[in-house]
Design a protein around this motif. Structure first.
Motif: not given
Length: 86
Positions: A29, A33-34, A37-38
């Motif tokens: 990310h 983000g982390s 995020s996906w």
């Protein structure tokens, strides 16, 4: 299949999840983000590959490092490499 597998070393703990099977695909990310995020594309990617979504130090479920690590592109390969070897 979703597997959650935090990686631990004496100085680092990187949370990551693995989804699907096949040739590994690592998702990293951006700033702020982390691994979550996906979430909108994870299921689709996991139909073709083993998808590894990680939380970099100080993001998501990964705590900050107990030793100072600069937040630069050049400082991330070591913790990321640790995830890939598990």
């Amino acid at each position: 299949m979703v597997r959650s597998n935090p990686y631990a070393t004496p100085t680092m703990h990187l949370h990551h999840t693995r989804h699907g099977s096949g040739k590994p695909l690592l998702l990293v990310h951006g700033i702020g983000g982390s691994g979550r995020s996906w979430s909108t594309i994870l299921d689709e990617l996991a139909t073709h590959r083993e998808v590894i979504a990680l939380d970099l130090p100080g993001h998501g479920q990964t705590p900050r490092s107990p030793v100072p690590i600069p937040s630069t592109l050049w400082s991330m390969p070591l913790p990321i490499g640790c995830v890939l070897t598990t």
